[in-house]
Scaffold this motif. Structure first.
Motif, short mmCIF file in Angstrom:
data_model
loop_
_atom_site.label_atom_id
_atom_site.label_comp_id
_atom_site.label_asym_id
_atom_site.label_seq_id
_atom_site.Cartn_x
_atom_site.Cartn_y
_atom_site.Cartn_z
N ALA A 266 0.78 -1.31 0.04
CA ALA A 266 0.09 -0.17 -0.02
C ALA A 266 0.82 1.14 -0.05
O ALA A 266 0.41 2.30 -0.34
CB ALA A 266 -0.97 0.09 1.36
N PHE A 267 1.87 1.08 0.44
CA PHE A 267 2.97 2.44 0.70
C PHE A 267 3.54 2.65 -0.96
O PHE A 267 4.27 3.71 -0.78
CB PHE A 267 3.80 2.11 1.80
N ASP A 268 3.40 2.00 -1.60
CA ASP A 268 4.40 2.16 -3.04
C ASP A 268 4.20 3.32 -3.68
O ASP A 268 5.15 4.00 -3.73
CB ASP A 268 4.06 0.95 -3.97
N TRP A 269 2.95 3.71 -3.90
CA TRP A 269 2.76 4.98 -4.76
C TRP A 269 3.14 6.19 -3.82
O TRP A 269 3.85 6.94 -4.34
CB TRP A 269 1.23 5.05 -4.96
N ILE A 270 2.77 6.26 -2.34
CA ILE A 270 3.30 7.40 -1.91
C ILE A 270 4.75 7.58 -1.49
O ILE A 270 5.32 8.52 -1.65
CB ILE A 270 2.41 7.52 -0.48
N ASN A 271 5.30 6.34 -1.49
CA ASN A 271 6.64 6.37 -1.13
C ASN A 271 7.63 6.80 -2.55
O ASN A 271 8.58 7.54 -2.41
CB ASN A 271 7.34 5.19 -0.82
N ASN A 272 7.09 6.24 -3.67
CA ASN A 272 7.82 6.23 -5.00
C ASN A 272 7.34 7.69 -5.74
O ASN A 272 8.05 8.17 -6.32
CB ASN A 272 7.70 5.09 -6.02
N VAL A 273 6.09 8.18 -5.49
CA VAL A 273 5.58 9.31 -6.33
C VAL A 273 4.91 10.03 -5.01
O VAL A 273 3.75 10.36 -5.13
CB VAL A 273 4.54 8.93 -7.39
N PRO A 274 5.73 10.83 -4.28
CA PRO A 274 4.95 11.55 -3.33
C PRO A 274 4.30 12.69 -3.76
O PRO A 274 3.44 13.38 -3.14
CB PRO A 274 6.22 12.17 -2.39
N HIS A 275 4.45 13.16 -4.97
CA HIS A 275 3.72 14.31 -5.56
C HIS A 275 2.05 13.82 -5.58
O HIS A 275 1.43 14.53 -6.25
CB HIS A 275 4.19 14.62 -6.84
N ILE A 276 1.85 12.54 -5.79
CA ILE A 276 0.45 12.13 -5.71
C ILE A 276 -0.42 13.06 -4.69
O ILE A 276 -1.61 13.11 -4.76
CB ILE A 276 -0.03 10.62 -5.66
N LYS A 277 0.15 13.40 -3.32
CA LYS A 277 -0.48 14.18 -2.72
C LYS A 277 -0.91 15.55 -3.25
O LYS A 277 -1.92 16.19 -3.13
CB LYS A 277 0.42 14.60 -1.24
N ASP A 278 0.01 16.24 -4.00
CA ASP A 278 -0.18 17.50 -4.75
C ASP A 278 -1.43 17.14 -5.64
O ASP A 278 -2.02 18.06 -5.84
CB ASP A 278 0.99 17.89 -5.37
N TYR A 279 -1.31 15.97 -6.46
CA TYR A 279 -2.17 15.65 -7.37
C TYR A 279 -3.62 15.46 -6.84
O TYR A 279 -4.62 16.07 -7.50
CB TYR A 279 -2.23 14.47 -8.21
N ALA A 280 -3.76 15.06 -5.60
CA ALA A 280 -5.06 14.70 -4.85
C ALA A 280 -5.61 16.14 -4.68
O ALA A 280 -7.02 16.45 -4.63
CB ALA A 280 -4.79 13.88 -3.74
N ASP A 281 -4.72 17.03 -4.19
CA ASP A 281 -5.33 18.58 -3.89
C ASP A 281 -5.65 19.24 -5.02
O ASP A 281 -6.63 19.81 -5.23
CB ASP A 281 -4.09 19.16 -3.25
N ALA A 282 -4.78 19.06 -6.35
CA ALA A 282 -5.01 19.95 -7.40
C ALA A 282 -6.32 19.26 -8.22
O ALA A 282 -6.90 20.12 -8.60
CB ALA A 282 -3.96 19.75 -8.42
N TYR A 283 -6.50 18.07 -7.97
CA TYR A 283 -7.79 17.61 -8.92
C TYR A 283 -8.96 17.43 -7.89
O TYR A 283 -9.95 16.71 -8.44
CB TYR A 283 -7.31 16.36 -9.69
N ASN A 284 -8.34 17.72 -6.54
CA ASN A 284 -9.91 17.73 -5.55
C ASN A 284 -10.53 16.28 -5.59
O ASN A 284 -11.72 15.96 -5.82
CB ASN A 284 -10.99 18.68 -5.89
N MET A 285 -9.51 14.93 -5.56
CA MET A 285 -10.23 13.58 -5.33
C MET A 285 -9.56 12.83 -4.27
O MET A 285 -8.40 13.31 -3.88
CB MET A 285 -10.07 12.88 -6.74
N ILE A 286 -10.12 12.00 -3.41
CA ILE A 286 -9.71 11.24 -2.90
C ILE A 286 -8.79 10.04 -3.68
O ILE A 286 -9.33 9.70 -4.20
CB ILE A 286 -10.67 10.55 -1.86
N VAL A 287 -7.73 9.60 -3.17
CA VAL A 287 -6.91 8.60 -3.66
C VAL A 287 -6.88 7.47 -2.66
O VAL A 287 -6.00 7.76 -1.55
CB VAL A 287 -5.56 9.26 -4.23
#
Length: 273
Positions: free
Chosen positions: A68-89
């Motif tokens: 479960a930690f693969d995406w957040i560890n390898n692409v931490p910018h998905i936090k920014d994308y969740a904010d920018a596109y206003n969606m829950i990931v």
């Protein structure tokens, strides 16, 4: 979308990402079907912590041997994308080698039921989600690319859009790899199970359905040919989809680029007029 509109969206993305800060939660879900607790990562836009607006959800699946930690560890910018596109990931733990289906030979690997029934229910109970299929998407990389299309094809009432990055969309040419035989049995003695559970053979399930699809793969990827074949079969069956191929191999460097395209694709789908 014309080029000026595309640039505007990207600029809006960058501006929003600099203003907001997503919340990263660890959600532990009891899986009754597998009799164990499973850890999942949930990224919630900062804006949603202050409002009651129900948000769309993107389920983002990891690859073989991941967690479960693969995406957040390898692409931490998905936090920014969740904010920018206003969606829950939501990044589920799909097991070391589950391939995201219910194994007919291993009762400890029932990840189709877990994700489509247990996890979705837990996420919708805990978070401020829009529970309609038009507000739920699923994507993933490699094993997770196969899993995302597999689950969406089989459960079109749950997902309105699905994507695959470097997906193992036909794993039969790789029958000795990635412990698939532990889930389906050896290929030479269980060929029917392999045929039934590989994505490229499941296209009839989505003919005439309103499932939006995005598929991409690097031209140097060992899954490149099977993705090309899936693309052609979708064309032959007149199933609409976005298809991208570009330089790159089976690596996080490629997927860090892919996630840009996928997040924008799902954003546009969730916000279509």
């Amino acid at each position: 979308m014309n080029w000026n509109s595309f640039v505007f969206v990207i600029l809006l993305t960058l501006y929003s990402a600099s203003v907001f800060g997503a919340q990263v939660d660890t959600l532990v879900v009891e899986s009754k079907v597998m009799d164990k607790n499973i850890t999942n990562i949930v990224i919630v836009p900062e804006s949603n912590t202050h409002t009651d607006i129900k948000l769309p959800v993107l389920y983002l699946l990891h690859g073989y041997s991941g967690n479960a930690f693969d995406w957040i560890n390898n692409v931490p910018h998905i936090k920014d994308y969740a904010d920018a596109y206003n969606m829950i990931v939501v990044c589920p733990d799909g097991g070391y080698s589950s391939w995201y289906f219910d194994s007919p030979i291993d009762v400890s690997s029932q990840y189709e039921t877990y994700i489509t029934l247990e996890l979705i229910e837990a996420v919708d109970d805990k978070y401020n989600t829009d529970v309609s299929s038009k507000a739920r998407g699923i994507s993933g990389l490699s094993m997770g690319g196969h899993g995302a299309l597999y689950l969406a094809f089989k459960h079109t009432s749950l997902y309105g859009a699905a994507g695959s990055m470097s997906g193992g969309v036909d794993f039969r040419p790789f029958s000795d790899n990635w412990e698939i035989a532990k889930r389906l049995g050896e290929y030479n003695t269980h060929q029917t199970l392999w045929d039934e559970n590989t994505v490229v053979n499941m296209i009839p399930m989505v003919i005439g359905k309103n499932l939006k699809l995005i598929i991409d793969c690097g031209i140097d990827d060992f899954f490149y040919m099977v993705n090309q074949q899936l693309h052609q079969k979708l064309l032959d069956n007149k199933v609409e989809h976005d298809y991208i191929e570009r330089p790159g191999d089976h690596s996080w460097e490629y997927w860090k680029g892919s996630i840009h395209y996928h997040m924008l694709f799902f954003y546009l789908y969730f916000n279509q007029a």
